[in-house]
Design a protein around this motif. Structure first.
Motif, short mmCIF file in Angstrom:
data_model
loop_
_atom_site.label_atom_id
_atom_site.label_comp_id
_atom_site.label_asym_id
_atom_site.label_seq_id
_atom_site.Cartn_x
_atom_site.Cartn_y
_atom_site.Cartn_z
N GLU A 144 38.41 50.63 72.01
CA GLU A 144 38.90 51.26 73.48
C GLU A 144 39.97 50.89 74.12
N ARG A 146 42.84 52.46 77.38
CA ARG A 146 43.05 53.37 78.56
C ARG A 146 43.54 54.84 77.97
N SER A 182 30.15 49.85 77.58
CA SER A 182 29.86 51.01 78.22
C SER A 182 29.72 52.25 77.24
N ARG A 185 32.12 54.95 78.71
CA ARG A 185 33.46 54.64 78.36
C ARG A 185 33.64 54.91 76.89
N ARG A 186 32.82 54.48 75.83
CA ARG A 186 33.37 54.93 74.44
C ARG A 186 33.39 56.54 74.31
N GLN A 188 34.05 58.63 76.68
CA GLN A 188 35.41 59.19 77.38
C GLN A 188 36.51 58.80 76.41
#
Ligand code: 5AD
Length: 350
Positions: A144, A146, A182, A185-186, A188
């Motif tokens: 992951e 940004r 999270s 988050r993964r 996303q």
């Protein structure tokens, strides 16, 4: 049986299924004979797009330093037993040159979430590799990051990104990962990758602790919606220095059934017969191909670091899993009537 046949017909016909149909099919994954029914359909589906040709990807394990602490993974942060390493750009470049000479046209840079590999370091590194090997594709699998980081990596020339979702069930995600990780988050991250224009790969382990039919149903509903270009999928295999050390490994036939269902759901997907499958199965490549796989990712890391990239116990990194033995692998493929594809091997939609 009639319900099952109906669900399979609907899968072949419309390429999507209801939750109930997925449950029906996935419930059968451990049943005797289901694999022998499914596998030929999946293999024929792969052949329709790819013929009897298999793509080879050179897998370079860039770093086993990882800030994450996934319960299943041998290179998790808290495992003090593992010797940590980080390849230099020169080592990677030399590995790629060797792979290029052996016919590889995709290099997969895979690693733990190592803070050393900032965008400022990765960008020139990727650009150099692109310049050195212009006829090839750089795939990244670095966890992951940004969205602006993914954008920078795409701008530098990377075109595919593998990020297994691990499970599409948020509760199951929490069972597999510590609280600081999270599910949102993964997911996303996967959406970001797709939006940026990467060929995106998701995937999950089969037989991970807490995975039942319901969890697999959510995985298939997710994949049906996300339409990944690649799916990475192999059995869970315990690693002795992790919290899941005493958990049983995933089943081979179960894994092959799920691979076949992925192929039927996503007829053109790039689907590797994974190292984890080849670790549990004596003829993992052939078995994967017979269930619809069309990619093999031989290990192109410098042999001296291979043992240290120990995601699970017994991980194969030599023999036909090793890039230096591509002749052996080619012979193995010839025995089942397959050959090695020589083009870059993008997803046909790209
Ligand atoms: N067994 C099988 N696969 C594993 N992975 C990590 N640990 C294991 C294990 N114990 C897979 C995860 C991860 C990828 C790098 O390897 O799915 O995404």
């Amino acid at each position: 049986r009639a319900d099952l046949a109906g669900a399979l017909d609907r899968l072949l016909g419309q390429g999507r299924l209801s939750e109930e149909d997925w449950r029906l099919l996935l419930n059968e994954r451990k049943a005797a004979d289901f694999l022998s029914e499914l596998a030929p359909m999946a293999q024929k589906t792969a052949q329709k797009t790819y013929g009897n040709r298999i793509y080879l990807r050179g897998l370079i394990e860039l770093t086993n330093i990882c800030g994450n602490n996934c319960y299943y993974c041998g290179i998790r942060r808290e495992n003090r037993e593992v010797r940590r390493y980080r390849l230099t750009p020169e080592e990677v470049s030399a590995a790629c040159a060797e792979g290029y000479a052996a016919g590889f046209r995709t290099f997969v840079l895979q690693g733990g979430e190592d803070p050393y590999w900032t965008d400022d370091r990765l960008r020139p590194f990727i650009q150099d590799l692109r310049a050195q090997f212009p006829e090839s594709v750089i795939t990244l699998s670095l966890g992951e990051r940004r969205r602006d980081s993914y954008e920078a990596l795409y701008a530098a020339g990377a075109r595919r990104y593998l990020l297994r979702h691990e499970t599409a069930d948020p509760e199951h995600y929490r069972r597999l990962h510590p609280p600081e990780m999270s599910y949102a988050r993964r997911m996303q991250a996967l959406t970001d990758l797709r939006d940026i224009g990467f060929q995106a790969g998701c995937g999950m382990m089969i037989g991970s602790p807490g995975q039942g039919t319901d969890q697999l149903v959510t995985d298939f509903l997710f994949m049906q919606d996300f339409q990944p270009q690649m799916v990475g999928l192999g059995p869970f295999i315990p690693h002795h220095a992790t919290p899941f050390a005493d958990e049983p490994a995933g089943g081979i036939d179960e894994t092959l059934v799920v691979l076949a269902l992925v192929r039927l759901l996503l007829p053109k997907v790039l689907l590797p017969a994974t190292t984890a499958l080849a670790t549990l199965h004596p003829h993992g490549h052939a078995a994967g191909i017979a269930s619809g796989c069309n990619v093999i990712m031989p290990n192109l890391s410098p042999p001296s670091v291979r043992r240290a990239y120990s995601l699970y116990d017994g991980k194969r990194a030599f023999g036909t899993e090793a890039a230096e033995n591509v002749a052996l692998l080619t012979a193995e493929l010839a025995q089942i009537g397959y050959s090695v594809a020589v083009d870059k091997g993008n997803h046909p939609d790209f």
